[in-house]
Design an enzyme around this catalytic site. Structure first.
Site, mmCIF file in Angstrom:
data_model
loop_
_atom_site.group_PDB
_atom_site.id
_atom_site.type_symbol
_atom_site.label_atom_id
_atom_site.label_comp_id
_atom_site.label_asym_id
_atom_site.label_seq_id
_atom_site.Cartn_x
_atom_site.Cartn_y
_atom_site.Cartn_z
ATOM 1 N N HIS A 198 2.205 2.678 2.035
ATOM 2 C CA HIS A 198 0.900 3.004 1.461
ATOM 3 C C HIS A 198 0.243 4.064 2.343
ATOM 4 O O HIS A 198 0.502 4.141 3.548
ATOM 5 C CB HIS A 198 0.061 1.718 1.432
ATOM 6 C CG HIS A 198 -1.241 1.815 0.710
ATOM 7 N ND1 HIS A 198 -2.350 2.432 1.239
ATOM 8 C CD2 HIS A 198 -1.624 1.333 -0.504
ATOM 9 C CE1 HIS A 198 -3.360 2.331 0.384
ATOM 10 N NE2 HIS A 198 -2.950 1.677 -0.683
ATOM 11 N N ASP A 251 2.096 -4.269 7.641
ATOM 12 C CA ASP A 251 1.060 -4.182 6.607
ATOM 13 C C ASP A 251 1.333 -5.309 5.615
ATOM 14 O O ASP A 251 2.230 -5.229 4.791
ATOM 15 C CB ASP A 251 1.140 -2.816 5.929
ATOM 16 C CG ASP A 251 0.187 -2.685 4.747
ATOM 17 O OD1 ASP A 251 -0.547 -3.648 4.445
ATOM 18 O OD2 ASP A 251 0.197 -1.622 4.096
ATOM 19 N N GLN A 286 0.250 -6.845 0.550
ATOM 20 C CA GLN A 286 0.890 -7.493 -0.595
ATOM 21 C C GLN A 286 1.638 -8.760 -0.175
ATOM 22 O O GLN A 286 1.828 -9.672 -0.987
ATOM 23 C CB GLN A 286 1.874 -6.525 -1.271
ATOM 24 C CG GLN A 286 1.259 -5.232 -1.758
ATOM 25 C CD GLN A 286 0.218 -5.441 -2.837
ATOM 26 O OE1 GLN A 286 0.251 -6.402 -3.597
ATOM 27 N NE2 GLN A 286 -0.729 -4.515 -2.910
ATOM 28 N N LYS A 336 -6.669 -9.259 -1.780
ATOM 29 C CA LYS A 336 -5.289 -9.423 -2.254
ATOM 30 C C LYS A 336 -4.846 -10.881 -2.156
ATOM 31 O O LYS A 336 -3.708 -11.215 -2.465
ATOM 32 C CB LYS A 336 -4.337 -8.542 -1.434
ATOM 33 C CG LYS A 336 -4.706 -7.062 -1.380
ATOM 34 C CD LYS A 336 -4.598 -6.376 -2.736
ATOM 35 C CE LYS A 336 -5.013 -4.911 -2.672
ATOM 36 N NZ LYS A 336 -4.017 -4.028 -2.115
ATOM 37 N N CYS A 349 -1.282 5.324 -4.194
ATOM 38 C CA CYS A 349 -1.482 5.573 -2.764
ATOM 39 C C CYS A 349 -0.152 5.594 -2.013
ATOM 40 O O CYS A 349 -0.038 5.075 -0.899
ATOM 41 C CB CYS A 349 -2.414 4.522 -2.158
ATOM 42 S SG CYS A 349 -4.083 4.549 -2.823
#
Length: 405
Positions: free
Chosen positions: A121, A198, A201, A224, A362
């Site tokens: 991302h 990261d 998700q 999220k 993104c």
């Protein structure tokens, strides 16, 4: 153990009562909030609203207790070794910016290397460019294999170059592919690198265990995880957090200030300048408490069933180019319709009350490598139903019929 009741789960979201005719498949962008989260934030503002940490009065002390209880709940959820290893941010983007800025000139020096992947991302690309590349830090990128998964041999070859930092996504926000994070962390640690994940998700796919995963940093956004927007978490091992120069200055992050010098507060406060999103932290903790009432394995099985049915339906639709693999997929499918622009497909789906996202999500470098203008992304959550799957497939067929007529 009784099976997962999707209707009972879905009833806890007022959104679907207000919008019963909509199929919401934009969950990778943001998820809806259960009533427990809405109520927790509402009660804070109605009953407990006050600033934290600095008030001598009882109301401030009560707000502080709620805020720090939220931190403790999140630390427990992540299985962090210490509560102060949970730093509140405005989201994963802010957390990654803090890491990239904070490591420059403490760990990272001109000529050093960092390693990212082709799947990242923008939030895991641009901060490193802003804070590192301009200081002479070199960015290497792990390429993809023909099936759009990470090239792990190339990953190991790039680790041999000795990167100081390795930063990658737990799950691709475009393709839904689940990365072998435990293996990647172990390989990076063996190469002597600081590891950053990261988890924007990944945090909703499975409850991350920081002790088991053993990464140095893990970041995610509350929205999220069925939580509020504007709140996120930067988890870091104590030794890793101590490497970070604060990105923001002022307020609670200081110990002593003069016009000559400033000394910073202890963790976690030295990385939390200004008045925090107190209600957001309370809401995020409420989301975690609510989510833990459900069996995560059953939630994932339900999403896997939705994914199987969706792929099965797609197999009968001509002119569809599927970018996402059904294997090791967390519930996100990116696709295109022949040479049609993704935005045109999304507009026609919107007209049939199916909410998806179209564009480059993104992740411009990923689409540049694929030589595509973008894709239409369908992303599923546990509150989605088989009827949602069937309606979205029918809407897609009708959109294709219009576009290719």
């Amino acid at each position: 153990m009784p099976g997962f009741d999707v209707q009972q789960f879905r009833q806890q979201f007022a959104f679907f009562q207000h919008h019963p005719d909509w199929v919401y498949l934009d969950n990778a962008a943001t998820m809806h909030k259960p009533q427990a989260v809405v109520q927790a934030e509402l009660e804070f503002y109605q009953i407990s609203n006050s600033n934290v940490h600095r008030g001598a009065h009882q109301l401030s002390q009560q707000a502080t207790a709620l805020f720090e209880q939220a931190r403790s709940s999140i630390a427990s959820y992540l299985n962090a070794a210490r509560v102060h290893e949970v730093i509140f941010t405005s989201g994963a983007t802010a957390a990654l910016n803090q890491i990239a800025f904070g490591l420059m000139h403490t760990l990272l020096q001109p000529g050093d290397r960092i390693l990212l992947t082709q799947l990242e991302h923008h939030a895991n690309i641009v901060p490193w460019q802003l804070h590192c590349q301009r200081h002479g830090v070199i960015i290497d990128v792990v390429p993809l294999t023909p099936d759009h998964s990470l090239d792990l041999q190339a990953y190991q070859d790039l680790l041999a170059l000795g990167p100081k930092v390795v930063s990658f996504s737990h799950i691709s926000n475009v393709l839904g592919h689940i990365q072998p994070v435990a293996q990647m962390v172990a390989l990076a640690k063996a190469a002597g690198a600081v590891t950053v994940i990261d988890g924007a998700q990944g945090v909703v796919y499975q409850q991350p265990d920081m002790q088991q995963l053993d990464c140095d940093f893990y970041v995610f956004s509350g929205h999220k995880l069925y939580g509020p927007t504007g709140i996120g978490v930067l988890y870091g091992k104590t030794s890793a957090l101590q490497l970070l120069t604060p990105l923001l200055g002022g307020g609670e992050m200081i110990e002593q200030v003069s016009f000559v010098n400033t000394t910073f507060n202890k963790l976690p406060f030295r990385l939390e300048a200004g008045t925090p999103n107190i209600a957001g932290a309370v809401g995020l903790a409420a989301a975690i408490h609510w989510l833990q009432k459900f069996n995560n394995k059953q939630l994932q099985q339900h999403k896997a069933e939705l994914l199987r049915e969706f792929y099965q339906g797609l197999s009968h639709i001509k002119a569809v180019d599927i970018l996402s693999s059904p294997v090791h997929n967390a519930g996100i499918v990116a696709l295109n319709v022949d040479t049609e622009h993704p935005a045109d497909v999304a507009v026609l789906l919107n007209q049939q009350q199916v909410a998806v996202r179209a564009g480059q999500h993104c992740a411009m470098p990923l689409f540049s490598s694929l030589q595509l203008p973008g894709a239409v992304r369908f992303s599923f959550a546990a509150y989605n139903t088989l009827d949602d799957v069937n309606r979205s497939l029918l809407a897609l067929e009708q959109a294709i019929e219009i576009l290719t007529a």
